[in-house]
Design a protein around this motif. Structure first.
Motif, PDB file in Angstrom:
ATOM      1  N   ARG A   1      12.447   8.164   0.045  1.00  0.00           N
ATOM      2  CA  ARG A   1      12.144   7.136  -0.951  1.00  0.00           C
ATOM      3  C   ARG A   1      10.664   6.758  -0.935  1.00  0.00           C
ATOM      4  NH1 ARG A   1      17.437   3.060  -1.184  1.00  0.00           N
ATOM      5  NH2 ARG A   1      18.819   4.602  -2.158  1.00  0.00           N
ATOM      6  N   PHE A   2      10.040   6.850   0.217  1.00  0.00           N
ATOM      7  CA  PHE A   2       8.587   6.653   0.282  1.00  0.00           C
ATOM      8  C   PHE A   2       7.886   7.666  -0.623  1.00  0.00           C
ATOM      9  CE2 PHE A   2       7.675   4.400   4.599  1.00  0.00           C
ATOM     10  CZ  PHE A   2       8.459   3.337   4.193  1.00  0.00           C
TER      11      PHE A   2
ATOM     12  N   SER B   1       6.538  -2.345  15.882  1.00  0.00           N
ATOM     13  CA  SER B   1       6.984  -2.580  14.501  1.00  0.00           C
ATOM     14  C   SER B   1       6.602  -1.415  13.593  1.00  0.00           C
ATOM     15  CB  SER B   1       6.382  -3.885  13.965  1.00  0.00           C
ATOM     16  OG  SER B   1       6.894  -5.001  14.661  1.00  0.00           O
ATOM     17  N   TRP B   2       5.397  -0.887  13.778  1.00  0.00           N
ATOM     18  CA  TRP B   2       4.937   0.216  12.936  1.00  0.00           C
ATOM     19  C   TRP B   2       5.668   1.519  13.234  1.00  0.00           C
ATOM     20  CZ3 TRP B   2       2.436   0.196   8.529  1.00  0.00           C
ATOM     21  CH2 TRP B   2       1.687  -0.929   8.180  1.00  0.00           C
TER      22      TRP B   2
ATOM     23  N   VAL C   1       8.497  -0.980   8.353  1.00  0.00           N
ATOM     24  CA  VAL C   1       7.402  -0.460   7.519  1.00  0.00           C
ATOM     25  C   VAL C   1       7.781  -0.523   6.036  1.00  0.00           C
ATOM     26  CG1 VAL C   1       6.008   1.571   6.971  1.00  0.00           C
ATOM     27  CG2 VAL C   1       6.523   1.029   9.348  1.00  0.00           C
ATOM     28  N   ARG C   2       9.020  -0.191   5.738  1.00  0.00           N
ATOM     29  CA  ARG C   2       9.478  -0.270   4.345  1.00  0.00           C
ATOM     30  C   ARG C   2       9.420  -1.703   3.825  1.00  0.00           C
ATOM     31  NH1 ARG C   2      15.658   0.377   3.811  1.00  0.00           N
ATOM     32  NH2 ARG C   2      15.447  -1.733   4.669  1.00  0.00           N
ATOM     33  N   ASN C   3       9.984  -2.623   4.595  1.00  0.00           N
ATOM     34  CA  ASN C   3      10.082  -4.013   4.139  1.00  0.00           C
ATOM     35  C   ASN C   3       8.744  -4.732   4.100  1.00  0.00           C
ATOM     36  OD1 ASN C   3      12.840  -3.596   3.982  1.00  0.00           O
ATOM     37  ND2 ASN C   3      13.296  -4.637   5.909  1.00  0.00           N
ATOM     38  N   HIS C   4       7.873  -4.423   5.058  1.00  0.00           N
ATOM     39  CA  HIS C   4       6.610  -5.153   5.172  1.00  0.00           C
ATOM     40  C   HIS C   4       5.440  -4.472   4.485  1.00  0.00           C
ATOM     41  CE1 HIS C   4       8.924  -7.160   8.302  1.00  0.00           C
ATOM     42  NE2 HIS C   4       8.009  -8.106   8.335  1.00  0.00           N
ATOM     43  N   PHE C   5       5.544  -3.185   4.257  1.00  0.00           N
ATOM     44  CA  PHE C   5       4.395  -2.469   3.691  1.00  0.00           C
ATOM     45  C   PHE C   5       4.714  -1.728   2.395  1.00  0.00           C
ATOM     46  CE2 PHE C   5       1.758   1.404   3.445  1.00  0.00           C
ATOM     47  CZ  PHE C   5       0.520   0.800   3.263  1.00  0.00           C
ATOM     48  N   MET C   6       5.599  -0.734   2.472  1.00  0.00           N
ATOM     49  CA  MET C   6       5.798   0.135   1.320  1.00  0.00           C
ATOM     50  C   MET C   6       6.468  -0.557   0.142  1.00  0.00           C
ATOM     51  SD  MET C   6       4.758   3.058   0.613  1.00  0.00           S
ATOM     52  CE  MET C   6       4.875   4.294  -0.670  1.00  0.00           C
ATOM     53  N   ALA C   7       7.474  -1.363   0.406  1.00  0.00           N
ATOM     54  CA  ALA C   7       8.154  -2.067  -0.687  1.00  0.00           C
ATOM     55  C   ALA C   7       7.200  -3.021  -1.411  1.00  0.00           C
ATOM     56  CB  ALA C   7       9.389  -2.806  -0.169  1.00  0.00           C
TER      57      ALA C   7
ATOM     58  N   ALA D   1       0.816 -11.910  -0.666  1.00  0.00           N
ATOM     59  CA  ALA D   1       1.868 -12.919  -0.760  1.00  0.00           C
ATOM     60  C   ALA D   1       3.241 -12.277  -0.596  1.00  0.00           C
ATOM     61  CB  ALA D   1       1.777 -13.643  -2.108  1.00  0.00           C
ATOM     62  N   HIS D   2       3.416 -11.106  -1.200  1.00  0.00           N
ATOM     63  CA  HIS D   2       4.688 -10.380  -1.113  1.00  0.00           C
ATOM     64  C   HIS D   2       4.957  -9.939   0.324  1.00  0.00           C
ATOM     65  CE1 HIS D   2       7.508  -7.446  -3.455  1.00  0.00           C
ATOM     66  NE2 HIS D   2       8.053  -7.828  -2.312  1.00  0.00           N
TER      67      HIS D   2
END
Length: 287
Positions: free
Chosen positions: A48-49, A128-129, A135-141, A229-230
Motif C-alpha cells: 500500500r505504501f 518505532s521506525w 510508520v504508516r500511521n505517523h508518517f505515510m498516511a 497537524a495530521h
C-alpha cells in the motif's frame, strides 16, 4: 485545446468531479493487491505504501490539468500545491503548537502517566521506525492523505467554491474515503452493524479534522502546515475522556481544567496564529 476550453467553461463541475475521482483512485489504489493478509501485516503495508506513492506522483499532474487560466494567474502550480519556501519555517512550527494546545488535556494525562519520559528516550523513536504500523500511521498516511486531499484537491475546489465552503466540502470526501475501513473491520470479524457504527464515527471525526486541516492549508498556503497537524493528531488519537477517572482526584481537576483551557485557547488563537500574512501567503491572502 477544445477539451481544455470545455473544461474551463465548466470549471465547477469538472473541479468537483476531479476531486471525486482522486478520492476513489486513492482508496482504490489500496485494494489493487490480491491478498488474504490483514491491513496491519507488513507485506500489506509495504504494498500500500507503493500504491499511495504512485498516487502522490500522479495526483499533482491530474490537478494541474484541471487548473484554469484564472487560477494560474494567482500563482504557479507549486504555490497552489502549498510548496513554497517563504513562510515554511512558521508553517512547520506554529500549526503544530496550535494543535498541541487543542490537545492540552490529553497531553496533561500523558504527563501524569509518565509517557513524556518515554519521548525523551532515543530507543523509543528508533524502535518505532522499525514498526510498519507506526510508520504508516505517523508518517505515510498523513503524508499521502494531506498531499492528495489537501494539496491536490483544495486548489480545485477553490476554483469554484467560496473558501469557507471548500473548507467543509473537501473534508466530506476525506471522511468518505475512510469508510473503506468498514470492509477491513468486517474482514476482521465485526458484524455489519458494529462495523457501520465504527466507520460512521470515523467519518465524523475525520471530516471534522479534515475541515481543520483544510483551514490550515488555506490560511497558511503551505502543505507542511496540515501535514504536521495530521501527524500529531494521529499520534495522539481521539481523546479518551474516560481515562480521566483513572487518575488521582487532584490530577483529575488539573486534567479537566487543561481540557477546557486547551479548547478555549485554541478557539482564541486559531485566527491570529493562522493569519496569512504570518506565512507570506499571497495566493489565499484574502481568506
Amino acid at each position: 485545446m477544445a477539451v481544455k476550453q470545455f473544461i474551463d467553461n465548466n470549471t465547477c463541475i469538472f473541479s468537483i468531479l476531479a476531486c471525486i475521482f482522486l478520492t476513489f483512485a486513492y482508496v482504490g489504489s489500496l485494494y489493487i493487491w490480491r491478498s488474504t493478509l490483514n491491513r496491519d501485516h507488513p507485506s500489506t503495508i509495504k504494498r500500500r505504501f507503493f500504491s499511495v506513492s504512485c498516487m502522490m506522483l500522479l495526483a499533482p499532474f491530474f490537478t494541474q490539468y484541471f487548473f484554469t487560466e484564472g487560477t494560474l494567474v494567482k500563482g504557479d502550480v507549486y504555490g497552489h500545491l502549498g510548496l513554497r519556501a517563504a513562510g515554511v519555517v512558521q508553517a512547520s512550527i506554529v500549526p503544530l503548537i496550535l494543535t498541541a494546545i487543542l490537545f492540552l488535556g490529553p497531553l496533561t494525562m500523558q504527563f501524569f502517566s509518565g509517557i513524556w519520559k518515554l519521548y525523551a528516550e532515543p530507543v523509543y523513536w528508533l524502535s518505532s521506525w522499525k514498526d510498519w504500523v507506526w510508520v504508516r500511521n505517523h508518517f505515510m498516511a498523513p503524508l499521502s492523505e494531506e498531499w492528495v486531499f489537501r494539496a491536490c484537491m483544495m486548489p480545485l475546489l477553490l476554483q469554484c467554491l467560496e473558501p469557507i465552503t471548500a473548507v467543509f466540502v473537501g473534508p466530506l470526501l476525506f471522511g468518505i474515503a475512510h469508510f473503506h475501513h468498514m470492509y477491513e473491520q468486517m474482514k476482521a470479524g465485526f458484524d455489519f452493524k458494529m462495523a457501520l457504527m465504527i466507520s460512521s464515527f470515523q467519518f465524523m471525526y475525520t471530516s471534522i479534522f479534515g475541515a481543520y486541516s483544510a483551514y490550515l492549508f488555506l490560511r497558511t498556503g503551505h502543505f507542511v502546515a496540515p501535514l504536521v497537524a495530521h501527524m500529531f493528531c494521529n499520534h495522539m488519537g481521539f481523546p479518551n475522556f474516560s481515562e480521566v477517572s483513572q487518575h488521582k482526584p487532584a490530577h483529575q481537576a488539573v486534567i479537566i481544567v487543561a481540557f477546557l483551557a486547551g479548547l478555549l485557547l485554541w478557539c482564541l488563537l486559531l485566527n491570529p496564529l493562522t493569519d496569512p500574512a504570518l506565512y507570506d501567503n499571497q495566493i489565499y491572502a484574502d481568506t
